[in-house]
Design a protein around this motif. Structure first.
Motif, PDB file in Angstrom:
ATOM      1  N   VAL A   6     -25.095   5.511  -4.148  1.00 13.81           N
ATOM      2  CA  VAL A   6     -23.836   6.110  -3.211  1.00 13.81           C
ATOM      3  C   VAL A   6     -22.562   4.509  -3.342  1.00 13.81           C
ATOM      4  CG1 VAL A   6     -22.586   6.883  -0.746  1.00 13.81           C
ATOM      5  CG2 VAL A   6     -24.690   7.412  -2.472  1.00 13.81           C
ATOM      6  N   TYR A   7     -21.956   5.105  -3.577  1.00 11.59           N
ATOM      7  CA  TYR A   7     -20.329   3.710  -3.503  1.00 11.59           C
ATOM      8  C   TYR A   7     -19.412   4.444  -2.284  1.00 11.59           C
ATOM      9  CZ  TYR A   7     -21.981   2.528  -7.615  1.00 11.59           C
ATOM     10  OH  TYR A   7     -23.422   3.091  -8.639  1.00 11.59           O
ATOM     11  N   ALA A   8     -18.757   3.100  -1.341  1.00  8.87           N
ATOM     12  CA  ALA A   8     -18.531   3.674  -0.297  1.00  8.87           C
ATOM     13  C   ALA A   8     -17.121   2.441   0.146  1.00  8.87           C
ATOM     14  CB  ALA A   8     -18.749   3.297   1.057  1.00  8.87           C
ATOM     15  N   THR A   9     -15.708   2.445  -0.038  1.00 12.43           N
ATOM     16  CA  THR A   9     -14.401   2.084  -0.531  1.00 12.43           C
ATOM     17  C   THR A   9     -14.296   1.397   1.403  1.00 12.43           C
ATOM     18  OG1 THR A   9     -13.104   2.793  -0.371  1.00 12.43           O
ATOM     19  CG2 THR A   9     -13.373   2.801  -2.508  1.00 12.43           C
ATOM     20  N   ASN A  10     -14.327  -0.097   1.454  1.00 17.61           N
ATOM     21  CA  ASN A  10     -13.636  -0.522   2.666  1.00 17.61           C
ATOM     22  C   ASN A  10     -12.922  -0.713   2.574  1.00 17.61           C
ATOM     23  OD1 ASN A  10     -16.899  -0.518   3.610  1.00 17.61           O
ATOM     24  ND2 ASN A  10     -17.465  -2.247   1.868  1.00 17.61           N
ATOM     25  N   TRP A  11     -11.746  -0.362   3.547  1.00 16.51           N
ATOM     26  CA  TRP A  11     -10.321  -0.712   3.026  1.00 16.51           C
ATOM     27  C   TRP A  11     -10.287  -1.818   3.692  1.00 16.51           C
ATOM     28  CZ3 TRP A  11      -5.393   1.607   2.861  1.00 16.51           C
ATOM     29  CH2 TRP A  11      -4.372   0.967   3.498  1.00 16.51           C
ATOM     30  N   GLY A  12     -10.438  -2.292   4.504  1.00 22.77           N
ATOM     31  CA  GLY A  12     -10.163  -3.695   5.735  1.00 22.77           C
ATOM     32  C   GLY A  12     -10.076  -4.685   5.517  1.00 22.77           C
ATOM     33  N   PRO A  44      -8.053  -0.378  -0.925  1.00 23.01           N
ATOM     34  CA  PRO A  44      -9.326   0.966  -0.849  1.00 23.01           C
ATOM     35  C   PRO A  44      -9.119   1.924  -0.525  1.00 23.01           C
ATOM     36  CG  PRO A  44     -10.566  -1.018  -0.465  1.00 23.01           C
ATOM     37  CD  PRO A  44      -9.518  -1.122  -0.146  1.00 23.01           C
ATOM     38  N   ARG A  45      -8.920   3.488  -0.799  1.00 30.75           N
ATOM     39  CA  ARG A  45      -8.743   4.230  -0.482  1.00 30.75           C
ATOM     40  C   ARG A  45     -10.078   5.245  -0.698  1.00 30.75           C
ATOM     41  NH1 ARG A  45      -4.599   7.536   3.341  1.00 30.75           N
ATOM     42  NH2 ARG A  45      -5.705   8.864   4.262  1.00 30.75           N
ATOM     43  N   ALA A  70      -6.284   1.735  -4.775  1.00 24.37           N
ATOM     44  CA  ALA A  70      -5.640   0.373  -3.742  1.00 24.37           C
ATOM     45  C   ALA A  70      -5.144   1.144  -2.962  1.00 24.37           C
ATOM     46  CB  ALA A  70      -5.728  -0.994  -4.730  1.00 24.37           C
ATOM     47  N   GLN A  71      -4.238   1.372  -1.581  1.00 21.41           N
ATOM     48  CA  GLN A  71      -3.158   2.195  -1.561  1.00 21.41           C
ATOM     49  C   GLN A  71      -1.909   1.459  -1.009  1.00 21.41           C
ATOM     50  OE1 GLN A  71      -3.409   4.726   1.977  1.00 21.41           O
ATOM     51  NE2 GLN A  71      -2.509   6.455   0.904  1.00 21.41           N
ATOM     52  N   VAL A  72      -2.631  -0.282  -0.164  1.00 23.35           N
ATOM     53  CA  VAL A  72      -1.857  -0.982   0.244  1.00 23.35           C
ATOM     54  C   VAL A  72      -1.309  -1.552  -1.121  1.00 23.35           C
ATOM     55  CG1 VAL A  72      -1.658  -3.457   1.784  1.00 23.35           C
ATOM     56  CG2 VAL A  72      -2.716  -1.234   1.907  1.00 23.35           C
ATOM     57  N   ALA A  73      -1.828  -2.559  -2.392  1.00 25.52           N
ATOM     58  CA  ALA A  73      -1.451  -3.254  -3.480  1.00 25.52           C
ATOM     59  C   ALA A  73      -0.853  -1.860  -4.851  1.00 25.52           C
ATOM     60  CB  ALA A  73      -2.702  -3.377  -4.461  1.00 25.52           C
ATOM     61  N   ASN A  74      -0.478  -0.382  -4.558  1.00 27.46           N
ATOM     62  CA  ASN A  74       0.003   0.472  -5.248  1.00 27.46           C
ATOM     63  C   ASN A  74      -0.333   0.323  -6.524  1.00 27.46           C
ATOM     64  OD1 ASN A  74       1.794   1.682  -4.046  1.00 27.46           O
ATOM     65  ND2 ASN A  74       2.944  -0.025  -3.416  1.00 27.46           N
ATOM     66  N   LEU A  75      -1.904  -0.044  -6.799  1.00 27.57           N
ATOM     67  CA  LEU A  75      -3.021   0.060  -7.464  1.00 27.57           C
ATOM     68  C   LEU A  75      -4.056   1.540  -7.540  1.00 27.57           C
ATOM     69  CD1 LEU A  75      -2.728  -3.898  -7.869  1.00 27.57           C
ATOM     70  CD2 LEU A  75      -1.255  -2.265  -9.499  1.00 27.57           C
ATOM     71  N   VAL A  76      -4.249   1.459  -8.882  1.00 32.80           N
ATOM     72  CA  VAL A  76      -5.668   1.914  -9.101  1.00 32.80           C
ATOM     73  C   VAL A  76      -6.202   1.077  -9.943  1.00 32.80           C
ATOM     74  CG1 VAL A  76      -6.010   3.952 -10.388  1.00 32.80           C
ATOM     75  CG2 VAL A  76      -4.374   4.204  -8.669  1.00 32.80           C
ATOM     76  N   ASP A  77      -7.513   1.140  -8.867  1.00 32.19           N
ATOM     77  CA  ASP A  77      -8.237  -0.528  -9.936  1.00 32.19           C
ATOM     78  C   ASP A  77      -9.894   0.425 -10.512  1.00 32.19           C
ATOM     79  OD1 ASP A  77      -6.926  -2.522  -9.149  1.00 32.19           O
ATOM     80  OD2 ASP A  77      -8.873  -3.135  -7.648  1.00 32.19           O
ATOM     81  N   ILE A  78      -9.763   0.423 -12.202  1.00 32.67           N
ATOM     82  CA  ILE A  78     -10.955   0.820 -13.253  1.00 32.67           C
ATOM     83  C   ILE A  78     -12.079  -0.021 -12.825  1.00 32.67           C
ATOM     84  CG2 ILE A  78     -11.686   1.247 -14.950  1.00 32.67           C
ATOM     85  CD1 ILE A  78      -9.403   2.875 -13.648  1.00 32.67           C
ATOM     86  N   VAL A  79     -13.258  -0.417 -11.597  1.00 34.67           N
ATOM     87  CA  VAL A  79     -14.149  -1.199 -11.957  1.00 34.67           C
ATOM     88  C   VAL A  79     -15.572  -0.708 -12.356  1.00 34.67           C
ATOM     89  CG1 VAL A  79     -16.243  -2.098 -10.321  1.00 34.67           C
ATOM     90  CG2 VAL A  79     -13.462  -0.891  -9.125  1.00 34.67           C
ATOM     91  N   ASP A  80     -15.724  -1.513 -13.671  1.00 34.39           N
ATOM     92  CA  ASP A  80     -17.086  -1.354 -14.179  1.00 34.39           C
ATOM     93  C   ASP A  80     -18.134  -1.542 -13.382  1.00 34.39           C
ATOM     94  OD1 ASP A  80     -19.925  -2.302 -15.370  1.00 34.39           O
ATOM     95  OD2 ASP A  80     -18.373  -2.554 -17.289  1.00 34.39           O
ATOM     96  N   LEU A  81     -19.150  -0.602 -12.746  1.00 29.84           N
ATOM     97  CA  LEU A  81     -20.254  -0.915 -11.546  1.00 29.84           C
ATOM     98  C   LEU A  81     -21.184  -1.530 -12.517  1.00 29.84           C
ATOM     99  CD1 LEU A  81     -19.688   2.938 -10.792  1.00 29.84           C
ATOM    100  CD2 LEU A  81     -18.788   0.828  -8.800  1.00 29.84           C
ATOM    101  N   PRO A 133     -14.465   1.847   6.309  1.00 34.60           N
ATOM    102  CA  PRO A 133     -15.115   2.569   4.940  1.00 34.60           C
ATOM    103  C   PRO A 133     -14.391   3.892   5.232  1.00 34.60           C
ATOM    104  CG  PRO A 133     -16.714   1.719   6.452  1.00 34.60           C
ATOM    105  CD  PRO A 133     -15.362   1.162   7.371  1.00 34.60           C
ATOM    106  N   GLU A 134     -14.256   3.882   3.781  1.00 33.98           N
ATOM    107  CA  GLU A 134     -13.172   5.303   3.650  1.00 33.98           C
ATOM    108  C   GLU A 134     -13.745   6.090   2.247  1.00 33.98           C
ATOM    109  OE1 GLU A 134      -8.928   5.567   3.842  1.00 33.98           O
ATOM    110  OE2 GLU A 134      -8.753   4.504   6.009  1.00 33.98           O
ATOM    111  N   GLY A 135     -13.556   5.868   0.836  1.00 35.98           N
ATOM    112  CA  GLY A 135     -13.700   6.924   0.412  1.00 35.98           C
ATOM    113  C   GLY A 135     -15.548   6.553   0.025  1.00 35.98           C
ATOM    114  N   ILE A 136     -16.061   7.440  -0.425  1.00 33.92           N
ATOM    115  CA  ILE A 136     -17.725   7.725  -0.586  1.00 33.92           C
ATOM    116  C   ILE A 136     -17.823   8.441  -1.571  1.00 33.92           C
ATOM    117  CG2 ILE A 136     -18.411   9.001   1.408  1.00 33.92           C
ATOM    118  CD1 ILE A 136     -20.665   7.560   1.369  1.00 33.92           C
ATOM    119  N   ALA A 137     -18.802   7.895  -2.817  1.00 29.58           N
ATOM    120  CA  ALA A 137     -18.843   9.021  -3.619  1.00 29.58           C
ATOM    121  C   ALA A 137     -20.528   8.789  -4.012  1.00 29.58           C
ATOM    122  CB  ALA A 137     -18.819   8.818  -4.511  1.00 29.58           C
TER     123      ALA A 137
END
Length: 326
Positions: A288-294, A318-319, A40-51, A276-280
């Motif tokens: 498929v999981y995609a992060t949405n920056w906005g 989120p990037r 999470a680039q703006v927040a200066n965090l790395v989130d761990i998400v339980d899917l 949307p930016e990152g995807i895996a």
């Protein structure tokens, strides 16, 4: 760009991938993904998400505008680039904490891990180089660099750990790097400003998201040449592959374009979220999981139905550029 905003053939490409298809066939395939590691680039965090739970279960402070992420071969450690550090953060995923930080030169952005050796490759956005870091008992140690094209961005590493593919955004090329010799052995021309890159090891193909030509280049690795293009939405960013389909995030369209890997025809523009930016893709190829920056969400996409089944709230910006599922 990091904080957001190609060579001469020396060997046949088949010689660089002697065990690639076998390695892909033998790779373990767990049922799916349990967690997402989202920068999470703006927040200066790395989130761990339980899917499964669909929520953030830990938010780890990481300064320096965290952007790129890659996981160790055992999936217990996350390596996160910090373009504004500049440097790298090492995260112990069991302890949910930063275990080390390393200063790095230039503009570290894209990142990948060798699945065999555990070596870490970091793209220097401001230079024509990839930094090499080796795991040692005392931690990661910078150990030289590899010359590539201008503004290296996304990476793909062959399953046998012998070949590295690098998308060079400002050179409009992909570098094919022999990892043992640390030499660029070929450059392949692609579309305009390639950023993300994905490897289909079994088919001996790679795919780049071309930000300014609004398409995806299809590369035949045996031929060492682009063999086709797939039209995407506006400003494609990263590519993921799953279930015989390709998925590319379209930043300005707010969509993920799905396309058929056999016919190279677009199938659907899937509405996801703002920018949307990152995807895996999960290892079983079903999701498929995609992060949405906005809008600060993680979209969950069903590969079979091409529908968004859930939106998971995450922290600001989120990037998740890279390998972020485990």
């Amino acid at each position: 760009m990091p904080a957001r905003q190609g060579g001469r053939p020396r060997a046949g490409l088949l010689a660089l991938f002697p065990a690639l298809v076998l390695a892909a066939a033998l790779a373990p395939c767990p049922a799916g993904a349990g967690e997402a590691v989202v920068t999470a680039q703006v927040a200066n965090l790395v989130d761990i998400v339980d899917l499964d739970a669909g929520k953030v279960v830990a938010a780890i402070p990481v300064s320096g505008a965290p952007a790129g992420v890659a996981l160790s071969p055992d999936r217990r450690t996350a390596y996160v680039t910090r373009p504004d550090g500049p440097g790298l953060a090492v995260i112990d995923l069991a302890a949910r904490r930063v275990s080390a930080t390393l200063p790095l030169p230039g503009g570290p952005l894209g990142i990948a891990v060798n699945p065999v050796s555990g070596a870490v490759y970091v793209a220097d956005w401001y230079a024509k180089r990839v930094l090499v870091l080796l795991p040692k008992p005392e931690g990661l140690v910078q150990d030289g660099e590899i010359a590539v094209g201008q503004s290296p961005s996304g990476f793909a590493v062959a399953p046998d750990g012998r070949t590295l593919l690098v998308a060079n955004r400002e050179s409009d090329t992909v570098s094919v790097v022999d990892i043992e010799s640390r030499r660029e052995v070929r450059t392949i021309a692609v579309g305009k400003h390639p950023f993300g890159i994905a490897l289909d090891a079994g088919a001996m193909r790679a795919y780049t998201a071309n930000v300014e030509s609004n398409d995806v280049s299809v590369i035949d690795l045996a031929k060492g040449a682009e063999i086709g293009r797939v039209t995407s939405g506006d400003r494609p960013y990263v590519v993921a592959l799953a279930g015989g389909r390709g998925f590319v995030t379209d930043q300005y369209s707010g969509t993920v374009t799905a396309f058929d890997l056999a016919t190279l025809k677009p199938l659907k523009a899937i509405d996801t979220g703002d920018h949307p930016e990152g995807i895996a893709a999960s290892a079983d190829g079903r999701t498929v999981y995609a992060t949405n920056w906005g809008d600060n969400t993680l979209s969950v996409i069903d590969v079979g139905t091409l529908a968004v089944t859930r939106q998971i709230k995450v922290d600001d910006g989120p990037r998740a550029f890279g390998d972020f599922l485990r």
